[in-house]
Motif scaffolding. Structure first.
Motif, PDB file in Angstrom:
ATOM      1  N   VAL A 131      38.714  22.486  -0.475  1.00  0.00           N
ATOM      2  CA  VAL A 131      38.259  21.517   0.516  1.00  0.00           C
ATOM      3  C   VAL A 131      39.466  21.012   1.286  1.00  0.00           C
ATOM      4  N   GLU A 132      39.206  20.621   2.521  1.00  0.00           N
ATOM      5  CA  GLU A 132      40.250  19.986   3.294  1.00  0.00           C
ATOM      6  C   GLU A 132      39.636  19.169   4.412  1.00  0.00           C
ATOM      7  N   ARG A 133      40.468  18.291   4.944  1.00  0.00           N
ATOM      8  CA  ARG A 133      40.073  17.466   6.085  1.00  0.00           C
ATOM      9  C   ARG A 133      41.106  17.739   7.171  1.00  0.00           C
ATOM     10  N   PRO A 134      40.914  18.824   7.917  1.00  0.00           N
ATOM     11  CA  PRO A 134      41.976  19.345   8.775  1.00  0.00           C
ATOM     12  C   PRO A 134      42.350  18.459   9.953  1.00  0.00           C
ATOM     13  N   ASP A 135      41.394  17.659  10.444  1.00  0.00           N
ATOM     14  CA  ASP A 135      41.673  16.975  11.704  1.00  0.00           C
ATOM     15  C   ASP A 135      41.247  15.515  11.698  1.00  0.00           C
ATOM     16  N   GLY A 136      41.026  14.935  10.555  1.00  0.00           N
ATOM     17  CA  GLY A 136      40.658  13.532  10.477  1.00  0.00           C
ATOM     18  C   GLY A 136      39.205  13.243  10.734  1.00  0.00           C
ATOM     19  N   SER A 137      38.424  14.259  11.109  1.00  0.00           N
ATOM     20  CA  SER A 137      36.994  14.018  11.277  1.00  0.00           C
ATOM     21  C   SER A 137      36.173  15.013  10.466  1.00  0.00           C
ATOM     22  N   ASN A 138      36.521  16.299  10.541  1.00  0.00           N
ATOM     23  CA  ASN A 138      35.777  17.292   9.774  1.00  0.00           C
ATOM     24  C   ASN A 138      36.217  17.297   8.317  1.00  0.00           C
ATOM     25  N   PHE A 139      35.278  17.639   7.452  1.00  0.00           N
ATOM     26  CA  PHE A 139      35.549  17.823   6.033  1.00  0.00           C
ATOM     27  C   PHE A 139      34.930  19.156   5.667  1.00  0.00           C
ATOM     28  N   THR A 140      35.750  20.114   5.231  1.00  0.00           N
ATOM     29  CA  THR A 140      35.245  21.470   5.058  1.00  0.00           C
ATOM     30  C   THR A 140      35.273  21.906   3.603  1.00  0.00           C
ATOM     31  N   LEU A 141      34.327  22.773   3.281  1.00  0.00           N
ATOM     32  CA  LEU A 141      34.289  23.451   1.991  1.00  0.00           C
ATOM     33  C   LEU A 141      34.452  24.933   2.265  1.00  0.00           C
ATOM     34  N   LYS A 142      35.455  25.546   1.649  1.00  0.00           N
ATOM     35  CA  LYS A 142      35.701  26.972   1.818  1.00  0.00           C
ATOM     36  C   LYS A 142      35.430  27.686   0.508  1.00  0.00           C
ATOM     37  N   ILE A 143      34.699  28.779   0.612  1.00  0.00           N
ATOM     38  CA  ILE A 143      34.522  29.671  -0.527  1.00  0.00           C
ATOM     39  C   ILE A 143      35.215  30.969  -0.169  1.00  0.00           C
ATOM     40  N   ARG A 144      36.253  31.343  -0.913  1.00  0.00           N
ATOM     41  CA  ARG A 144      37.137  32.441  -0.494  1.00  0.00           C
ATOM     42  C   ARG A 144      36.464  33.800  -0.574  1.00  0.00           C
ATOM     43  N   SER A 145      35.797  34.071  -1.641  1.00  0.00           N
ATOM     44  CA  SER A 145      35.177  35.384  -1.850  1.00  0.00           C
ATOM     45  C   SER A 145      33.823  35.136  -2.496  1.00  0.00           C
ATOM     46  N   THR A 146      32.801  35.110  -1.658  1.00  0.00           N
ATOM     47  CA  THR A 146      31.495  34.657  -2.134  1.00  0.00           C
ATOM     48  C   THR A 146      30.884  35.621  -3.146  1.00  0.00           C
TER      49      THR A 146
ATOM     50  N   SER B   1      29.323  11.155   2.134  1.00  0.00           N
ATOM     51  CA  SER B   1      30.471  10.272   2.290  1.00  0.00           C
ATOM     52  C   SER B   1      30.086   8.868   1.860  1.00  0.00           C
ATOM     53  N   SER B   2      31.097   8.074   1.519  1.00  0.00           N
ATOM     54  CA  SER B   2      30.851   6.690   1.152  1.00  0.00           C
ATOM     55  C   SER B   2      32.012   5.831   1.624  1.00  0.00           C
ATOM     56  N   ILE B   3      31.698   4.530   1.779  1.00  0.00           N
ATOM     57  CA  ILE B   3      32.733   3.621   2.257  1.00  0.00           C
ATOM     58  C   ILE B   3      33.450   2.957   1.106  1.00  0.00           C
ATOM     59  N   LYS B   4      32.726   2.807  -0.021  1.00  0.00           N
ATOM     60  CA  LYS B   4      33.332   2.142  -1.166  1.00  0.00           C
ATOM     61  C   LYS B   4      34.034   3.150  -2.041  1.00  0.00           C
ATOM     62  N   PRO B   5      35.007   2.712  -2.777  1.00  0.00           N
ATOM     63  CA  PRO B   5      35.641   3.625  -3.724  1.00  0.00           C
ATOM     64  C   PRO B   5      34.678   3.998  -4.832  1.00  0.00           C
TER      65      PRO B   5
ATOM     66  N   ILE C 163      33.068  29.142   5.372  1.00  0.00           N
ATOM     67  CA  ILE C 163      33.494  27.757   5.563  1.00  0.00           C
ATOM     68  C   ILE C 163      32.286  26.938   5.991  1.00  0.00           C
ATOM     69  N   LEU C 164      31.991  25.918   5.227  1.00  0.00           N
ATOM     70  CA  LEU C 164      30.919  24.984   5.558  1.00  0.00           C
ATOM     71  C   LEU C 164      31.566  23.702   6.076  1.00  0.00           C
ATOM     72  N   ARG C 165      31.010  23.207   7.163  1.00  0.00           N
ATOM     73  CA  ARG C 165      31.633  22.057   7.832  1.00  0.00           C
ATOM     74  C   ARG C 165      30.770  20.807   7.755  1.00  0.00           C
ATOM     75  N   CYS C 166      31.437  19.687   7.734  1.00  0.00           N
ATOM     76  CA  CYS C 166      30.769  18.399   7.605  1.00  0.00           C
ATOM     77  C   CYS C 166      31.524  17.386   8.454  1.00  0.00           C
ATOM     78  N   VAL C 167      30.775  16.534   9.136  1.00  0.00           N
ATOM     79  CA  VAL C 167      31.383  15.390   9.808  1.00  0.00           C
ATOM     80  C   VAL C 167      30.855  14.141   9.127  1.00  0.00           C
ATOM     81  N   PRO C 168      31.690  13.492   8.309  1.00  0.00           N
ATOM     82  CA  PRO C 168      31.236  12.288   7.609  1.00  0.00           C
ATOM     83  C   PRO C 168      31.072  11.118   8.583  1.00  0.00           C
ATOM     84  N   ILE C 169      30.533  10.027   8.084  1.00  0.00           N
ATOM     85  CA  ILE C 169      30.420   8.814   8.876  1.00  0.00           C
ATOM     86  C   ILE C 169      31.832   8.287   9.151  1.00  0.00           C
ATOM     87  N   SER C 170      32.052   7.824  10.352  1.00  0.00           N
ATOM     88  CA  SER C 170      33.414   7.643  10.856  1.00  0.00           C
ATOM     89  C   SER C 170      34.243   6.638  10.072  1.00  0.00           C
ATOM     90  N   ASN C 171      33.665   5.581   9.526  1.00  0.00           N
ATOM     91  CA  ASN C 171      34.482   4.596   8.807  1.00  0.00           C
ATOM     92  C   ASN C 171      34.448   4.809   7.285  1.00  0.00           C
TER      93      ASN C 171
END
Lengths: 117, 115
Positions: A67-82, A94-98, A20-28
């Motif tokens: 991928v998932e955003r489990p708690d509203g701040s972290n954004f994770t990438l999971k590789i099940r069987s490397t 991350s980006s603010i614009k669509p 599991i690789l973790r990321c904290v994007p920019i808050s807004n």
């Protein structure tokens, strides 16, 4: 200046293990991405994520990836069987614009280097 | 399909001399183009972007790039290199063909700056 932070900076794992690789994007920011760069190759798009669902994914992003955003701040990438070929630098962004609205400027993290033995 | 080609994998310059990093793009419509830089152990940092406004784009740290549609080029330049410019530079095009855009990266150019 706001930053995208990624952890770990380097992970070594055995083939077949889950990572599991973790990321904290920019808050807004509302749009999130994973890219990867295999050593000596180009940076490649993996997946984009918005409103708690995948908006686009590449052919690389098969059933072993999630991928998932489990708690509203972290954004994770999971590789099940490397696999050996998953060894790469993984970049979160991350980006603010669509996406698709002209100059969609992505802010990237420093990357997580994954080594699969 | 969108693509970018960075014509040099390595460029070496002396401090104080001009920098030219070359990029050609392929796009079926008016593209959005970017240059990103990556210093060791740092993230990919945006240098500048082109989005169909002025064809000469100024970025951070004295870099600029000129969009030339007739040549399908977006070369990055700086009048005078500094030691701190040593890094890997990526030319990037935004692909909006799928409705959602994603970034298509060039292979990168490693810039070395010598005293």
């Amino acid at each position: 200046e706001p930053e995208v932070t990624q952890t770990p900076s380097h992970q070594v794992t055995q083939m077949g293990q889950e990572v599991i690789l973790r990321c904290v994007p920019i808050s807004n920011h509302l749009y999130f991405y994973w890219y990867r760069q295999i050593l000596g190759q180009k940076v490649e798009f993996l997946v984009s994520f918005y409103n708690n669902e995948i908006s686009e994914k590449s052919e690389i992003f098969d059933d072993q990836f999630s991928v998932e955003r489990p708690d509203g701040s972290n954004f994770t990438l999971k590789i099940r069987s490397t696999k050996l070929e998953d060894s790469a630098m993984y970049f979160c962004a991350s980006s603010i614009k669509p996406p698709g609205t002209g100059a969609n400027v992505l802010t990237f993290g420093a990357g997580s280097r994954l080594t699969v033995l | 399909a969108q693509s970018v080609t960075q014509l040099d994998s390595h460029v070496s310059v002396s401090e104080g001399t001009p920098v030219l990093l070359r990029c050609n793009y392929s796009s079926s419509y008016s593209p959005s183009l970017f240059w990103y830089v990556q210093h060791p152990n740092k993230g990919l940092q945006l240098l500048l972007k082109y989005t169909s406004a002025a064809t000469l784009v100024k970025g951070i740290n004295g870099f600029e790039a000129e969009f030339k549609k007739s040549e399908t080029s977006f070369h990055l330049t700086k009048p005078s290199a500094h030691m701190s410019d040593a890094a890997e530079y990526f030319c990037v095009v935004s692909d909006s063909s799928g409705g959602y855009n994603k970034l298509i990266f060039g292979a990168g150019t490693r810039l070395a700056v010598h005293p």
